[in-house]
Design a protein around this motif. Structure first.
Motif, PDB file in Angstrom:
ATOM      1  N   ARG A 234     -17.746 -16.171 -32.855  1.00 24.98           N
ATOM      2  CA  ARG A 234     -16.610 -16.988 -32.405  1.00 24.98           C
ATOM      3  C   ARG A 234     -17.749 -18.410 -31.578  1.00 24.98           C
ATOM      4  O   ARG A 234     -18.615 -18.132 -31.239  1.00 24.98           O
ATOM      5  CB  ARG A 234     -15.853 -16.224 -31.363  1.00 24.98           C
TER       6      ARG A 234
ATOM      7  N   GLU B  64     -11.730 -18.799 -32.832  1.00 24.44           N
ATOM      8  CA  GLU B  64     -12.014 -17.744 -33.855  1.00 24.44           C
ATOM      9  C   GLU B  64     -12.676 -18.712 -35.190  1.00 24.44           C
ATOM     10  O   GLU B  64     -12.134 -19.840 -35.189  1.00 24.44           O
ATOM     11  CB  GLU B  64     -10.642 -17.345 -34.336  1.00 24.44           C
ATOM     12  N   THR B  65     -13.274 -18.085 -35.830  1.00 24.18           N
ATOM     13  CA  THR B  65     -14.078 -18.919 -37.111  1.00 24.18           C
ATOM     14  C   THR B  65     -14.161 -17.971 -38.252  1.00 24.18           C
ATOM     15  O   THR B  65     -13.961 -16.883 -38.254  1.00 24.18           O
ATOM     16  CB  THR B  65     -15.601 -19.353 -36.760  1.00 24.18           C
ATOM     17  N   ASP B  66     -14.306 -18.653 -39.410  1.00 22.25           N
ATOM     18  CA  ASP B  66     -14.393 -17.929 -40.391  1.00 22.25           C
ATOM     19  C   ASP B  66     -15.862 -17.797 -40.604  1.00 22.25           C
ATOM     20  O   ASP B  66     -17.009 -18.020 -39.915  1.00 22.25           O
ATOM     21  CB  ASP B  66     -13.976 -18.594 -41.786  1.00 22.25           C
TER      22      ASP B  66
ATOM     23  N   PRO C 283     -14.073 -23.452 -37.302  1.00 23.37           N
ATOM     24  CA  PRO C 283     -13.082 -23.115 -36.417  1.00 23.37           C
ATOM     25  C   PRO C 283     -11.677 -22.908 -36.959  1.00 23.37           C
ATOM     26  O   PRO C 283     -11.421 -23.878 -38.037  1.00 23.37           O
ATOM     27  CB  PRO C 283     -13.095 -24.199 -35.533  1.00 23.37           C
ATOM     28  N   LEU C 284     -10.980 -21.834 -36.929  1.00 22.57           N
ATOM     29  CA  LEU C 284      -9.778 -21.586 -37.159  1.00 22.57           C
ATOM     30  C   LEU C 284      -8.663 -22.072 -36.422  1.00 22.57           C
ATOM     31  O   LEU C 284      -8.775 -22.516 -35.106  1.00 22.57           O
ATOM     32  CB  LEU C 284      -9.441 -20.100 -37.466  1.00 22.57           C
TER      33      LEU C 284
ATOM     34  N   TYR D 260     -22.139 -20.717 -30.800  1.00 23.22           N
ATOM     35  CA  TYR D 260     -21.573 -19.500 -31.436  1.00 23.22           C
ATOM     36  C   TYR D 260     -22.243 -18.251 -30.868  1.00 23.22           C
ATOM     37  O   TYR D 260     -23.623 -18.047 -30.630  1.00 23.22           O
ATOM     38  CB  TYR D 260     -22.291 -19.397 -32.917  1.00 23.22           C
TER      39      TYR D 260
ATOM     40  N   GLU E  46     -16.329  -7.979 -29.814  1.00 18.40           N
ATOM     41  CA  GLU E  46     -14.918  -8.901 -30.503  1.00 18.40           C
ATOM     42  C   GLU E  46     -15.208 -10.479 -30.381  1.00 18.40           C
ATOM     43  O   GLU E  46     -14.391 -11.144 -30.941  1.00 18.40           O
ATOM     44  CB  GLU E  46     -13.774  -8.510 -29.465  1.00 18.40           C
ATOM     45  N   LEU E  47     -16.376 -10.953 -29.628  1.00 20.89           N
ATOM     46  CA  LEU E  47     -16.766 -12.255 -29.767  1.00 20.89           C
ATOM     47  C   LEU E  47     -17.688 -12.527 -30.796  1.00 20.89           C
ATOM     48  O   LEU E  47     -17.898 -13.963 -30.918  1.00 20.89           O
ATOM     49  CB  LEU E  47     -17.164 -12.688 -28.366  1.00 20.89           C
TER      50      LEU E  47
ATOM     51  N   ARG F 147      -7.564 -21.753 -32.774  1.00 18.21           N
ATOM     52  CA  ARG F 147      -6.964 -20.296 -32.492  1.00 18.21           C
ATOM     53  C   ARG F 147      -8.112 -19.641 -31.848  1.00 18.21           C
ATOM     54  O   ARG F 147      -9.274 -19.695 -32.207  1.00 18.21           O
ATOM     55  CB  ARG F 147      -6.609 -19.856 -33.966  1.00 18.21           C
ATOM     56  N   GLY F 148      -7.660 -19.009 -30.723  1.00 21.72           N
ATOM     57  CA  GLY F 148      -8.711 -18.101 -29.995  1.00 21.72           C
ATOM     58  C   GLY F 148      -8.063 -17.559 -28.869  1.00 21.72           C
ATOM     59  O   GLY F 148      -6.958 -17.755 -28.467  1.00 21.72           O
ATOM     60  N   ARG F 149      -8.960 -17.652 -27.696  1.00 20.26           N
ATOM     61  CA  ARG F 149      -8.830 -17.039 -26.417  1.00 20.26           C
ATOM     62  C   ARG F 149      -9.543 -17.540 -25.436  1.00 20.26           C
ATOM     63  O   ARG F 149     -10.709 -17.878 -25.519  1.00 20.26           O
ATOM     64  CB  ARG F 149      -9.620 -15.437 -26.390  1.00 20.26           C
TER      65      ARG F 149
END
Length: 431
Positions: free
Chosen positions: A331, A350-352, A357-358, A319, A327-328, A383-385
């Motif tokens: 994540r 992306e995470t909550d 993990p989303l 993490y 912005e990270l 979902r992420g980058r």
């Protein structure tokens, strides 16, 4: 222009011009050519996500430094510990200390003769711990010969006999140690390609392997000699992390089918007593080749939280908690080490708030040299980058990346070990 940058620039010119035998040619490794600046480090030509750059801290060119750097750990004085696998043979590994004071990398070998060292982490007592193939030991960088074994007797796997020899570990909030013990084969098959099963239809190989073990913490740098099977049916859990909420996540390297489109790798949430499918099930619950559905009983296995691209080979996850990239924050960073078209990437998932993990459905994953392929339409995908969208091999510029271990430095940059290209790199904010 720093001394290190001038040296790397000269190396790249000689390599491209063919004027002499470059140091990279001596090691038969493609070079990371550098030009410009990446937050004080010579910038590589790897195409990054907008706002990011990839700097080359070091690449092996002669005889100094690790042969296969796998994981990194930052010390309080700014130096780094680096675990060097050495080779896929016992006794060739080492622990190195890397100093980059003044912009010039300097290596000191602290320990040699190790068998496939991997994880480096600080324990609940403040000491540093290292995982070797068959043990975990305490380590003092200032007195490296005075180590103390704290977890002995891990399976003495050897790659030529067993398929997943590396130990890895993570600490829970109470200090207990979760230890990866990889599967002894790819998928527990006999010479005819059928599942090697007992009378109950179960794999005969997996009683004490293919799992994450839990060793209870006794305090004062001591752990119980006995262990419990925390999570089972896991082929290879070298990528494992514990969120501040207590949730444990693992990234699974799935089986080695020749098919480039399957099986998918996975993100799993590990919970005590659950079985995650190896060697019976893959993807979201399909029986693995060689195992019949009645043997596999996939409906009784715990399904992944998310799929990952097939053969992406996730080898590290953490993490992000640094300041350089707001912005990270929070994540989940995952390194994809695989050499096939989906590998050679770092993803920020992306995470909550609980670290989960989303995911999305009807998603796609990118492939090299270009294009993308779909995940199964109804399956969850991360979902992420992708932070490194252009880390494929580019002739005369850089090799395909092989990221393994990652670490968030105190300044918030992300340090990365690339074992196949014998390099240490640094993700930073682009100028």
């Amino acid at each position: 222009m720093t001394i290190m940058f001038r040296r790397l620039l000269l190396l790249s010119v000689l390599s491209l011009g063919g004027l002499t035998v470059s140091a990279v040619a001596q090691t038969a490794r493609p070079a990371y050519v550098t030009h410009g600046d990446c937050d004080g480090v010579a910038a590589t030509a790897v195409r990054m996500a907008e706002g990011f750059c990839l700097g080359l801290v070091w690449q092996r060119s002669e005889s100094e430094g690790p042969r296969m750097p796998r994981t990194l750990f930052e010390l309080p004085d700014g130096d780094w510990l680096v675990a060097d696998l050495g080779s896929w043979d016992a006794g060739r590994g080492a622990i190195w200390r890397l100093s980059v004071a003044g912009g010039e990398p300097h290596w000191t070998r602290l320990l040699a003769g190790l068998s496939m060292p991997h994880t480096i982490a600080r324990g609940p007592d403040g000491r540093i711990y290292i995982a070797e193939m068959s043990r975990i030991f305490a380590f003092d960088p200032d007195h490296p010969q005075e180590g103390q074994t704290v977890i002995p007797g891990l399976p003495d796997n050897r790659l030529h006999d067993n398929r997943h020899p590396l130990s890895a570990f993570a600490f829970q909030a109470d200090g207990s140690m979760l230890v990866n013990v990889g599967a002894p084969s790819d998928r527990c098959l006999d010479a005819q390609g059928r599942g090697r099963a007992d009378r109950q239809g179960r794999c005969v190989e997996g009683d004490e392997q293919a799992m994450v073990r839990r060793y209870a913490y006794l305090g004062d740098g001591r752990w119980s000699a006995d262990w419990t099977a925390f999570a089972m049916g896991l082929r290879n859990s070298v990528a494992m992390t514990v969120h501040g909420s207590g949730a444990v996540y693992q990234a699974e390297n799935s089986i080695d089918l020749d098919d480039p489109l399957r099986p998918y790798d996975e993100i799993n949430r590990l919970e005590a007593g659950h079985h995650y499918g190896w060697p019976y099930c893959t993807d979201m619950g399909a029986a693995m080749p060689g195992w019949e559905a009645r043997q596999a009983r996939c409906g009784q296995r715990t399904a992944p939280v998310s799929l990952l691209p097939p053969h992406s080979a996730p080898l590290a996850m953490l993490y992000y908690d640094g300041a350089m990239f707001p912005e990270l924050r929070g994540r989940l960073l995952i390194s994809w080490h695989g050499y096939r078209r989906a590998g050679g990437r770092i993803m920020a998932v992306e995470t909550d708030a609980a670290g989960t993990p989303l995911t999305d459905t009807r998603a796609r994953y990118a492939t090299y040299p270009r294009g993308s392929l779909p995940y199964p339409s109804t399956a969850p995908a991360p979902r992420g980058r992708i932070l490194t969208p252009g880390w494929n091999a580019v002739s005369g510029q850089h090799p395909m990346g092989a990221p393994v271990g990652m670490a968030v430095a105190r300044d918030g940059s992300i340090w990365v070990a690339d074992d196949r290209n014998a390099a240490v790199l640094r993700v930073a904010r682009a100028p």
